[in-house]
Design a protein around this motif. Structure first.
Motif, PDB file in Angstrom:
ATOM      1  N   ASN A  30       0.892  -1.154   0.000  1.00  0.00           N
ATOM      2  CA  ASN A  30       0.000   0.000   0.000  1.00  0.00           C
ATOM      3  C   ASN A  30       0.936   1.212   0.000  1.00  0.00           C
ATOM      4  N   VAL A  31       1.102   1.848  -1.152  1.00  0.00           N
ATOM      5  CA  VAL A  31       2.088   2.917  -1.304  1.00  0.00           C
ATOM      6  C   VAL A  31       1.641   4.155  -0.524  1.00  0.00           C
ATOM      7  N   PRO A  32       2.479   4.654   0.392  1.00  0.00           N
ATOM      8  CA  PRO A  32       2.110   5.847   1.165  1.00  0.00           C
ATOM      9  C   PRO A  32       2.152   7.117   0.313  1.00  0.00           C
ATOM     10  N   SER A  33       1.512   8.163   0.833  1.00  0.00           N
ATOM     11  CA  SER A  33       1.523   9.466   0.160  1.00  0.00           C
ATOM     12  C   SER A  33       2.963   9.944  -0.042  1.00  0.00           C
ATOM     13  N   ASP A  34       3.174  10.673  -1.113  1.00  0.00           N
ATOM     14  CA  ASP A  34       4.465  11.264  -1.458  1.00  0.00           C
ATOM     15  C   ASP A  34       5.533  10.238  -1.829  1.00  0.00           C
ATOM     16  N   TYR A  35       5.119   9.026  -2.173  1.00  0.00           N
ATOM     17  CA  TYR A  35       6.060   7.997  -2.617  1.00  0.00           C
ATOM     18  C   TYR A  35       5.596   7.422  -3.940  1.00  0.00           C
ATOM     19  N   ILE A  36       6.552   6.847  -4.646  1.00  0.00           N
ATOM     20  CA  ILE A  36       6.273   5.989  -5.782  1.00  0.00           C
ATOM     21  C   ILE A  36       7.144   4.754  -5.573  1.00  0.00           C
ATOM     22  N   TYR A  37       6.611   3.575  -5.847  1.00  0.00           N
ATOM     23  CA  TYR A  37       7.373   2.338  -5.684  1.00  0.00           C
ATOM     24  C   TYR A  37       7.679   1.773  -7.060  1.00  0.00           C
ATOM     25  N   LYS A  38       8.945   1.506  -7.296  1.00  0.00           N
ATOM     26  CA  LYS A  38       9.366   0.818  -8.512  1.00  0.00           C
ATOM     27  C   LYS A  38       9.470  -0.658  -8.161  1.00  0.00           C
ATOM     28  N   ILE A  39       8.643  -1.473  -8.791  1.00  0.00           N
ATOM     29  CA  ILE A  39       8.646  -2.912  -8.515  1.00  0.00           C
ATOM     30  C   ILE A  39       9.552  -3.581  -9.543  1.00  0.00           C
ATOM     31  N   ASN A  40      10.659  -4.136  -9.059  1.00  0.00           N
ATOM     32  CA  ASN A  40      11.646  -4.769  -9.931  1.00  0.00           C
ATOM     33  C   ASN A  40      11.422  -6.259 -10.094  1.00  0.00           C
ATOM     34  N   THR A  41      10.953  -6.906  -9.036  1.00  0.00           N
ATOM     35  CA  THR A  41      10.772  -8.356  -9.049  1.00  0.00           C
ATOM     36  C   THR A  41       9.530  -8.733  -8.259  1.00  0.00           C
ATOM     37  N   PHE A  42       8.740  -9.631  -8.812  1.00  0.00           N
ATOM     38  CA  PHE A  42       7.598 -10.201  -8.093  1.00  0.00           C
ATOM     39  C   PHE A  42       7.507 -11.663  -8.488  1.00  0.00           C
ATOM     40  N   MET A  43       7.833 -12.540  -7.527  1.00  0.00           N
ATOM     41  CA  MET A  43       7.832 -13.984  -7.765  1.00  0.00           C
ATOM     42  C   MET A  43       6.872 -14.659  -6.803  1.00  0.00           C
ATOM     43  N   VAL A  44       6.232 -15.719  -7.291  1.00  0.00           N
ATOM     44  CA  VAL A  44       5.349 -16.535  -6.462  1.00  0.00           C
ATOM     45  C   VAL A  44       5.770 -17.987  -6.634  1.00  0.00           C
ATOM     46  N   SER A  45       5.876 -18.688  -5.519  1.00  0.00           N
ATOM     47  CA  SER A  45       6.298 -20.087  -5.534  1.00  0.00           C
ATOM     48  C   SER A  45       5.230 -20.971  -4.908  1.00  0.00           C
ATOM     49  N   ASN A  46       4.991 -22.111  -5.522  1.00  0.00           N
ATOM     50  CA  ASN A  46       4.124 -23.134  -4.936  1.00  0.00           C
ATOM     51  C   ASN A  46       5.024 -24.096  -4.174  1.00  0.00           C
ATOM     52  N   ILE A  47       4.943 -24.071  -2.847  1.00  0.00           N
ATOM     53  CA  ILE A  47       5.818 -24.910  -2.030  1.00  0.00           C
ATOM     54  C   ILE A  47       5.226 -26.284  -1.737  1.00  0.00           C
ATOM     55  N   ASP A  48       4.009 -26.520  -2.219  1.00  0.00           N
ATOM     56  CA  ASP A  48       3.392 -27.849  -2.072  1.00  0.00           C
ATOM     57  C   ASP A  48       4.122 -28.836  -2.982  1.00  0.00           C
ATOM     58  N   SER A  49       4.354 -30.048  -2.500  1.00  0.00           N
ATOM     59  CA  SER A  49       5.066 -31.019  -3.338  1.00  0.00           C
ATOM     60  C   SER A  49       4.162 -31.854  -4.220  1.00  0.00           C
ATOM     61  N   VAL A  50       2.834 -31.713  -4.073  1.00  0.00           N
ATOM     62  CA  VAL A  50       1.928 -32.576  -4.830  1.00  0.00           C
ATOM     63  C   VAL A  50       0.921 -31.802  -5.673  1.00  0.00           C
ATOM     64  N   ASN A  51       0.297 -30.791  -5.088  1.00  0.00           N
ATOM     65  CA  ASN A  51      -0.854 -30.146  -5.726  1.00  0.00           C
ATOM     66  C   ASN A  51      -0.522 -28.819  -6.410  1.00  0.00           C
ATOM     67  N   THR A  52      -1.146 -28.610  -7.564  1.00  0.00           N
ATOM     68  CA  THR A  52      -1.100 -27.316  -8.230  1.00  0.00           C
ATOM     69  C   THR A  52      -1.971 -26.348  -7.438  1.00  0.00           C
ATOM     70  N   ALA A  53      -1.533 -25.101  -7.339  1.00  0.00           N
ATOM     71  CA  ALA A  53      -2.317 -24.049  -6.685  1.00  0.00           C
ATOM     72  C   ALA A  53      -2.446 -22.882  -7.661  1.00  0.00           C
ATOM     73  N   THR A  54      -3.519 -22.116  -7.522  1.00  0.00           N
ATOM     74  CA  THR A  54      -3.684 -20.949  -8.381  1.00  0.00           C
ATOM     75  C   THR A  54      -3.467 -19.678  -7.576  1.00  0.00           C
ATOM     76  N   VAL A  55      -2.945 -18.664  -8.269  1.00  0.00           N
ATOM     77  CA  VAL A  55      -2.695 -17.367  -7.649  1.00  0.00           C
ATOM     78  C   VAL A  55      -3.450 -16.301  -8.427  1.00  0.00           C
ATOM     79  N   SER A  56      -3.989 -15.327  -7.694  1.00  0.00           N
ATOM     80  CA  SER A  56      -4.617 -14.152  -8.293  1.00  0.00           C
ATOM     81  C   SER A  56      -3.892 -12.917  -7.790  1.00  0.00           C
ATOM     82  N   ILE A  57      -3.539 -12.035  -8.715  1.00  0.00           N
ATOM     83  CA  ILE A  57      -2.801 -10.819  -8.389  1.00  0.00           C
ATOM     84  C   ILE A  57      -3.631  -9.631  -8.844  1.00  0.00           C
ATOM     85  N   LYS A  58      -3.756  -8.645  -7.965  1.00  0.00           N
ATOM     86  CA  LYS A  58      -4.594  -7.480  -8.255  1.00  0.00           C
ATOM     87  C   LYS A  58      -3.837  -6.198  -7.964  1.00  0.00           C
ATOM     88  N   ILE A  59      -4.162  -5.160  -8.733  1.00  0.00           N
ATOM     89  CA  ILE A  59      -3.614  -3.830  -8.508  1.00  0.00           C
ATOM     90  C   ILE A  59      -4.766  -2.845  -8.433  1.00  0.00           C
TER      91      ILE A  59
END
Length: 120
Positions: A30-59
């Motif tokens: 949640n970017v505070p007032s008077d700031y801008i955030y430069k996002i360089n990297t965004f990674m998501v990992s499924n740490i489950d060893s058996v099942n596929t999981a789905t991810v939803s990303i929102k802005i």
């Protein structure tokens, strides 16, 4: 409140955030007032060893009033890391913007976000 001038900055501070996605939306940034955030990297990992999981990303670009899914229910196979934002496709989040995540199963998905907090 004004968008920082990224040519004449006062400070640039690096950051790294990590956590776990749940089945409910979680605000990563949640970017505070008077700031801008430069996002360089965004990674998501499924740490489950058996099942596929789905991810939803929102802005939200309007102070959390409306969220836009740029990653709706993307499947991540077991023991796999997906990079959504990298050096070839960085994004900027302006003041009062949000980055949010949710997953199909609690505890299966973890994320890492790194970037720069910029203010003038």
């Amino acid at each position: 409140m004004a968008t920082p001038n990224i040519v004449a900055v006062a400070t640039i501070n690096g950051f790294t955030l990590s956590g776990a996605a749940t089945t409910s939306d979680v605000d990563i940034i949640n970017v505070p007032s008077d700031y801008i955030y430069k996002i360089n990297t965004f990674m998501v990992s499924n740490i489950d060893s058996v099942n596929t999981a789905t991810v939803s990303i929102k802005i939200s670009t309007n102070a959390g009033t409306t969220f836009y899914e740029f990653g709706p229910a993307i499947p991540i196979p077991p023991k796999t890391v997906l990079t959504f934002i990298g050096k070839d496709n960085i994004i900027y989040l302006d003041e009062t913007d949000y980055l949010r995540i949710s997953g199909s199963a609690n505890g299966d998905l973890v994320y890492v976000v790194s970037g720069e907090k910029i203010t003038d």
